[in-house]
Design a protein around this motif. Structure first.
Motif, PDB file in Angstrom:
ATOM      1  N   GLN A 289      22.576   8.607  54.897  1.00 18.88           N
ATOM      2  CA  GLN A 289      22.065   9.208  53.661  1.00 18.88           C
ATOM      3  C   GLN A 289      20.549   9.353  53.710  1.00 18.88           C
ATOM      4  N   PHE A 293      18.384  12.988  53.633  1.00 18.21           N
ATOM      5  CA  PHE A 293      17.382  13.228  52.598  1.00 18.21           C
ATOM      6  C   PHE A 293      15.988  13.387  53.204  1.00 18.21           C
ATOM      7  N   CYS A 319      15.312  20.146  40.662  1.00 19.57           N
ATOM      8  CA  CYS A 319      16.292  19.746  41.669  1.00 19.57           C
ATOM      9  C   CYS A 319      17.645  19.722  40.976  1.00 19.57           C
ATOM     10  N   ASN A 326      22.155  12.460  42.918  1.00 22.00           N
ATOM     11  CA  ASN A 326      21.989  11.225  43.684  1.00 22.00           C
ATOM     12  C   ASN A 326      20.669  10.548  43.298  1.00 22.00           C
ATOM     13  N   LEU A 329      17.980  10.210  46.089  1.00 20.25           N
ATOM     14  CA  LEU A 329      17.279  11.459  46.356  1.00 20.25           C
ATOM     15  C   LEU A 329      16.245  11.722  45.270  1.00 20.25           C
TER      16      LEU A 329
END
Length: 398
Positions: A289, A293, A319, A326, A329
């Motif tokens: 992850q 990112f 975003c 998430n 993020l």
């Protein structure tokens, strides 16, 4: 009473629409109106009813309903099953929304996703929307799905909505784009992916790590957050790629690439995934992850550095999309770009993933600002570039 208002006006030019400054009639007696919105671009059957106040430009969500197809056993979405799902769910959801809000006979505008997406899924919602527009004798607006994600933060009524020009990072299972929006109908793609979207990559990598769920990337995020100490332990060190860097380590390719991460995950597994402990799997999931990112942020930084002419004028960033929900993020974006933008906007969780509220709001903006509605003979659009939003047949200009 009717008055004239000088705002955008559309005129057909073959399959295109050209916008001119010309009068449009607005009914000043109507202070607010209700909107029914439908979204069925993929596997979510979504319905919403909004009430829009024209005077204060405020919009209230009266109902927001969703039924998601369960594809866990299949390991992915099967288009024919998604089509059947919408056929079974969308009409009952509309009926329920109308009853819960006492809106039967009070809808003034019908908005629906026209594309892009899976044609079978899109047709499920579009057919119902067209039928309701005919039955109620109300205007229809066929909305671009990504425009919905891009515009939904502007629905905020506290004066902090993003103002044009603004840039959007649209991240989902089907899209990874950096979009500059100069106006409602003027968009430029600054960066996109050369292979798969970030959400697709997260899902596929998570599946290789033995994670299951209807929304696998979301399940992986939850799995990581169950024990962050284990996640950050690097119990197993993974060699993960930094895509699209040249041999000298420079990062001058303004594109995303997420398929190499899946290959790297497969190569990192030395044994059957079932033989790894939860601590080991959580460590691997965290690294995957973080790397995905990091690639996203690295390329966004490059776009900003390569286009100072644009970003000197842009104060706001959005975003949105499913991956935009998430929390990790969001944290990384706020940290890395706090000096690049005055404000970074993240829609609330229910508005990050596919939803009908965003379709209703985008339809309101198209209807009020550009005077656009949609002809009843339109069909779904599988591929519809955001930069060509008005260059498709079917638009009607009031």
């Amino acid at each position: 009473m009717l008055i004239r208002s000088s705002i955008g006006y559309g005129a057909h030019m073959g399959a295109k629409i050209a916008l001119f400054a010309a009068p449009r009639y607005v009914n000043t007696l109507v202070r607010s109106y209700k909107v029914l919105a439908i979204e069925t671009s993929c596997d979510d059957s979504c319905v919403a009813i909004l009430e829009h106040n024209k005077e204060g430009n405020k919009t209230k969500v009266l109902a927001q309903l969703k039924e998601t197809l369960d594809s866990q056993k299949e390991g992915g979405i099967i288009p024919t099953r998604a089509h059947l799902h919408h056929q079974q769910k969308i009409a009952p959801l509309v009926q329920r929304a109308l009853r819960e809000t006492s809106s039967q006979g009070e809808i003034d505008l019908v908005c629906v996703t026209r594309g892009p997406g899976m044609p079978g899924s899109l047709s499920g919602g579009l057919d119902v929307a067209k039928g309701l527009a005919v039955a109620w004798n109300k205007p229809l607006v066929g909305v671009h799905h990504m425009l919905g994600h891009l515009l939904v933060p502007r629905m905020q009524s506290n004066g902090r909505a993003p103002q044009f020009p603004f840039v959007s990072l649209l991240v989902s299972g089907g899209h990874t784009l950096v979009v500059l929006s100069r106006s409602l109908n003027e968009h430029e793609i600054l960066c996109d992916t050369i292979d798969i979207a970030i959400g697709d990559s997260l899902d596929k990598c998570a599946r290789e790590l033995g994670i299951r769920g209807n929304m696998i990337a979301k399940s992986m995020e939850a799995f990581i957050n169950e024990n962050l100490d284990d996640a950050r332990s690097k119990e197993i060190f993974m060699i993960l790629p930094k895509p699209l860097r040249n041999q000298n380590g420079r990062m001058n390719v303004q594109k995303f690439s997420f398929s190499p991460f899946l290959t790297a995950v497969k190569q990192s597994l030395a044994k059957d995934i079932a033989l790894y402990t939860d601590r080991e799997k959580r460590s691997m999931a965290f690294q995957v992850q973080e790397s995905l990112f990091d690639h996203l942020i690295t390329k966004l930084k490059l776009v900003i550095a390569m286009r100072p002419d644009i970003f000197s004028q842009v104060k706001h960033m959005v975003c949105s999309g499913g991956v935009g929900a998430n929390k990790r993020l969001q944290q990384m974006l706020q940290t890395e770009f706090r000096n690049s933008f005055d404000e970074i906007y993240f829609p609330e969780l229910s508005l990050c993933t596919d939803n009908a509220v965003m379709i209703g709001w985008a339809g309101i903006e198209l209807y009020e600002t550009l005077g656009l509605t949609t002809n009843l003979d339109v069909s779904p659009i599988k591929k519809w570039p955001l930069t060509e939003m008005l260059e498709v047949p079917g638009w009607i200009c009031e």
